[in-house]
Design a protein around this motif. Structure first.
Motif, PDB file in Angstrom:
ATOM      1  N   SER A 262       1.343  -1.323  -0.139  1.00 19.96           N
ATOM      2  CA  SER A 262      -0.035  -0.007   0.422  1.00 19.96           C
ATOM      3  C   SER A 262       0.899   1.497  -0.044  1.00 19.96           C
ATOM      4  CB  SER A 262      -1.058   0.140   1.405  1.00 19.96           C
ATOM      5  OG  SER A 262      -1.801  -0.962   1.139  1.00 19.96           O
ATOM      6  N   ASP A 263       2.084   1.554   0.985  1.00 19.99           N
ATOM      7  CA  ASP A 263       3.125   2.305   0.688  1.00 19.99           C
ATOM      8  C   ASP A 263       3.603   2.546  -0.726  1.00 19.99           C
ATOM      9  OD1 ASP A 263       3.388   4.244   2.088  1.00 19.99           O
ATOM     10  OD2 ASP A 263       5.584   2.774   2.992  1.00 19.99           O
TER      11      ASP A 263
ATOM     12  N   LEU B 256       2.055   1.621  -3.135  1.00 20.73           N
ATOM     13  CA  LEU B 256       1.083   2.189  -4.437  1.00 20.73           C
ATOM     14  C   LEU B 256       1.205   4.119  -4.335  1.00 20.73           C
ATOM     15  CD1 LEU B 256      -1.384  -0.644  -3.758  1.00 20.73           C
ATOM     16  CD2 LEU B 256      -0.551   0.653  -5.866  1.00 20.73           C
ATOM     17  N   THR B 257       1.289   4.545  -3.152  1.00 23.09           N
ATOM     18  CA  THR B 257       1.319   5.778  -2.699  1.00 23.09           C
ATOM     19  C   THR B 257       2.080   6.389  -4.052  1.00 23.09           C
ATOM     20  OG1 THR B 257       2.906   5.659  -0.613  1.00 23.09           O
ATOM     21  CG2 THR B 257       0.936   5.584  -0.651  1.00 23.09           C
ATOM     22  N   LEU B 258       3.047   6.186  -4.268  1.00 28.05           N
ATOM     23  CA  LEU B 258       4.366   7.152  -5.517  1.00 28.05           C
ATOM     24  C   LEU B 258       3.595   7.230  -5.718  1.00 28.05           C
ATOM     25  CD1 LEU B 258       7.212   3.764  -4.125  1.00 28.05           C
ATOM     26  CD2 LEU B 258       6.969   6.109  -3.506  1.00 28.05           C
ATOM     27  N   LEU B 259       3.482   8.841  -6.832  1.00 27.40           N
ATOM     28  CA  LEU B 259       3.631   8.901  -8.507  1.00 27.40           C
ATOM     29  C   LEU B 259       4.773   9.360  -9.066  1.00 27.40           C
ATOM     30  CD1 LEU B 259       1.489  11.754  -6.568  1.00 27.40           C
ATOM     31  CD2 LEU B 259       1.078  10.085  -7.782  1.00 27.40           C
ATOM     32  N   ALA B 260       5.903   9.122  -8.329  1.00 28.73           N
ATOM     33  CA  ALA B 260       7.264   9.483  -9.727  1.00 28.73           C
ATOM     34  C   ALA B 260       7.551   8.147 -10.476  1.00 28.73           C
ATOM     35  CB  ALA B 260       8.547   9.374  -8.659  1.00 28.73           C
ATOM     36  N   ASP B 261       8.055   8.368 -11.357  1.00 29.68           N
ATOM     37  CA  ASP B 261       8.799   7.136 -12.178  1.00 29.68           C
ATOM     38  C   ASP B 261      10.006   6.766 -12.126  1.00 29.68           C
ATOM     39  OD1 ASP B 261       5.686   6.846 -13.399  1.00 29.68           O
ATOM     40  OD2 ASP B 261       6.407   9.314 -14.628  1.00 29.68           O
TER      41      ASP B 261
ATOM     42  N   MET C 103       0.906  -2.159 -11.362  1.00 33.03           N
ATOM     43  CA  MET C 103      -0.449  -1.130 -10.353  1.00 33.03           C
ATOM     44  C   MET C 103       0.424   0.120 -10.513  1.00 33.03           C
ATOM     45  SD  MET C 103      -2.725  -3.463 -11.758  1.00 33.03           S
ATOM     46  CE  MET C 103      -2.515  -5.066 -11.204  1.00 33.03           C
ATOM     47  N   SER C 104       1.726   0.015 -11.031  1.00 33.72           N
ATOM     48  CA  SER C 104       2.732   1.261  -9.859  1.00 33.72           C
ATOM     49  C   SER C 104       3.651   1.683 -10.948  1.00 33.72           C
ATOM     50  CB  SER C 104       3.313   1.445  -8.808  1.00 33.72           C
ATOM     51  OG  SER C 104       2.538   0.994  -8.185  1.00 33.72           O
ATOM     52  N   ASP C 105       3.274   0.960 -12.446  1.00 30.45           N
ATOM     53  CA  ASP C 105       4.615   1.578 -13.141  1.00 30.45           C
ATOM     54  C   ASP C 105       5.763   1.454 -13.349  1.00 30.45           C
ATOM     55  OD1 ASP C 105       2.089   1.461 -15.075  1.00 30.45           O
ATOM     56  OD2 ASP C 105       1.803   3.789 -15.225  1.00 30.45           O
TER      57      ASP C 105
ATOM     58  N   LYS D 227      -6.428  -2.102 -16.694  1.00 28.10           N
ATOM     59  CA  LYS D 227      -5.702  -1.856 -16.989  1.00 28.10           C
ATOM     60  C   LYS D 227      -4.782  -1.177 -18.450  1.00 28.10           C
ATOM     61  CE  LYS D 227      -0.802  -0.119 -15.581  1.00 28.10           C
ATOM     62  NZ  LYS D 227       0.322  -0.350 -15.202  1.00 28.10           N
TER      63      LYS D 227
ATOM     64  N   LYS E 120      -2.922   5.807 -13.988  1.00 25.81           N
ATOM     65  CA  LYS E 120      -2.409   5.100 -13.067  1.00 25.81           C
ATOM     66  C   LYS E 120      -3.453   5.381 -11.632  1.00 25.81           C
ATOM     67  CE  LYS E 120       2.130   5.290 -10.375  1.00 25.81           C
ATOM     68  NZ  LYS E 120       3.636   5.627 -10.436  1.00 25.81           N
TER      69      LYS E 120
ATOM     70  N   ILE F  66      -6.633   3.076 -11.524  1.00 22.26           N
ATOM     71  CA  ILE F  66      -5.958   1.635 -10.964  1.00 22.26           C
ATOM     72  C   ILE F  66      -4.980   1.742  -9.918  1.00 22.26           C
ATOM     73  CG2 ILE F  66      -4.261  -0.374 -12.331  1.00 22.26           C
ATOM     74  CD1 ILE F  66      -6.614   0.484 -13.583  1.00 22.26           C
ATOM     75  N   VAL F  67      -4.573   2.421  -9.317  1.00 22.91           N
ATOM     76  CA  VAL F  67      -4.066   2.185  -7.714  1.00 22.91           C
ATOM     77  C   VAL F  67      -5.229   2.288  -6.663  1.00 22.91           C
ATOM     78  CG1 VAL F  67      -3.232   3.091  -6.420  1.00 22.91           C
ATOM     79  CG2 VAL F  67      -2.026   3.284  -8.407  1.00 22.91           C
TER      80      VAL F  67
ATOM     81  N   GLU G 159      -6.771  -1.474  -4.998  1.00 29.94           N
ATOM     82  CA  GLU G 159      -6.335  -1.341  -3.251  1.00 29.94           C
ATOM     83  C   GLU G 159      -8.432  -1.916  -3.185  1.00 29.94           C
ATOM     84  OE1 GLU G 159      -5.002  -1.079  -1.008  1.00 29.94           O
ATOM     85  OE2 GLU G 159      -3.675   0.188  -1.125  1.00 29.94           O
TER      86      GLU G 159
ATOM     87  N   GLY H   8       1.310  -8.389   2.017  1.00 35.05           N
ATOM     88  CA  GLY H   8       1.838  -6.387   1.803  1.00 35.05           C
ATOM     89  C   GLY H   8       1.075  -5.661   2.506  1.00 35.05           C
ATOM     90  N   PHE H   9      -0.622  -5.975   2.661  1.00 32.57           N
ATOM     91  CA  PHE H   9      -1.337  -5.577   2.970  1.00 32.57           C
ATOM     92  C   PHE H   9      -1.695  -5.349   4.216  1.00 32.57           C
ATOM     93  CE2 PHE H   9      -0.948  -6.201  -1.936  1.00 32.57           C
ATOM     94  CZ  PHE H   9      -1.680  -4.678  -2.573  1.00 32.57           C
TER      95      PHE H   9
ATOM     96  N   MET I 258      -4.609   1.304   5.063  1.00 34.93           N
ATOM     97  CA  MET I 258      -3.954   2.198   4.032  1.00 34.93           C
ATOM     98  C   MET I 258      -4.660   2.355   2.755  1.00 34.93           C
ATOM     99  SD  MET I 258       0.388   2.593   4.122  1.00 34.93           S
ATOM    100  CE  MET I 258       0.562   3.964   2.979  1.00 34.93           C
TER     101      MET I 258
ATOM    102  N   ASN J  44      -6.348   5.530   0.535  1.00 37.83           N
ATOM    103  CA  ASN J  44      -5.248   5.351  -1.106  1.00 37.83           C
ATOM    104  C   ASN J  44      -6.336   5.596  -1.824  1.00 37.83           C
ATOM    105  OD1 ASN J  44      -3.057   5.130  -0.556  1.00 37.83           O
ATOM    106  ND2 ASN J  44      -2.298   3.169  -1.100  1.00 37.83           N
TER     107      ASN J  44
END
Lengths: 114, 143
Positions: free
Chosen positions: A35-36, A38-43, A62-64, B23, B37, B40-41, B45, B101-102, B106, B110
């Motif tokens: 879940s952490d 999945l919060t990332l926006l950077a590439d 999912m996070s590319d 996606k 993005k 899909i995020v 979730e 991992g969940f 969050m 999210n």
């Protein structure tokens, strides 16, 4: 740095995506908490994790995120590697710990996300 | 365009499969990478939540040029205290879910961060229905 540099710095083994080693990676993020991630926006992120299951690959998808480094010799299953291959994700494993891997990569110029 | 998929409870081997399929559809429809993005995020979730916490459910996606509306509905057991469940760090996840991992509490936050409109209908012993709207119009890019 290039993915080939990552492999060399952490004494890694490429398990999938050998053809992508010339790819540049700019940032590193170390976490076992998806879940952490999945919060990332950077590439251009290298995910460094000890979580070796399908969800690590799915989360990267999912996070590319196109590269994952599994620490402490975690061996992904064939299903995981097939999934990674399907989505163009390079998978590397290292005998080093998450702390040591992150430290070495940081020292050699891989930037943190935060 | 409307697509609908079933989600089985407890089967982590396929958790994320629906999100992966959606996606692919969104990319084919040429949505911007930023839109894809965040949609899909949020969807992933929500899909993991159905696998981890529910008796099973389904995902319905309605896509047009203006917006994407995704409804994730399950058959229970419902969320007793939604306000608490929306609090970052609060979770009822089992050890198995945490091993995946969940389960760090969050997921719902999210989802909220990535949606333009989020509606959740639930209650103890009831189905949970999560409706997520993502606007695609120019200038409506999510912050």
């Amino acid at each position: 740095m290039k993915l080939s540099d990552v492999v060399q710095i952490v004494n890694g083994t490429v398990l999938c995506g050998q053809e992508n080693l010339e790819r540049e990676v700019r940032l590193g993020f170390a976490s076992d908490l998806m879940s952490d991630v999945l919060t990332l926006l950077a590439d251009d992120i290298l995910l460094i994790t000890g979580l070796s299951n399908n969800q690590a690959i799915r989360t990267a998808e999912m996070s590319d995120i196109l590269q994952i480094l599994f620490v402490r010799n975690k061996r992904p299953t064939k299903t995981m590697l097939d999934l990674a291959h399907e989505h163009g994700i390079t998978v590397i494993t290292t005998p080093y710990s998450m702390f040591r891997s992150s430290g070495l990569l940081f020292k050699n110029g891989l930037d943190p996300v935060y | 365009m409307h697509v609908s998929y079933e989600v089985r409870a407890g089967d982590f081997s396929i958790a994320g499969k629906v999100s992966s399929t959606v996606k692919g559809i969104l990319k084919q429809l040429n949505l911007t990478p930023a839109h894809v993005k965040r949609i899909i995020v949020a969807l992933y979730e929500a899909e993991v939540n159905v696998v981890a916490h529910s008796f099973g459910g389904k995902i319905d996606c309605d896509i047009d040029s203006e917006q994407v509306v995704i409804t994730v509905s399950d058959t229970g057991p419902g969320i007793a205290d939604l306000e608490l469940a929306m609090t970052e760090g609060w979770s009822t996840a089992t050890a198995e879910v945490r091993e995946m991992g969940f389960g760090a509490g969050m997921g719902l936050s999210n989802i909220r961060k990535n949606t333009d409109i989020l509606k959740i209908d639930t209650g103890k012993g009831k189905p949970t229905i999560i409706s997520m709207t993502f606007r695609l119009a120019e200038g409506a890019e999510h912050a």
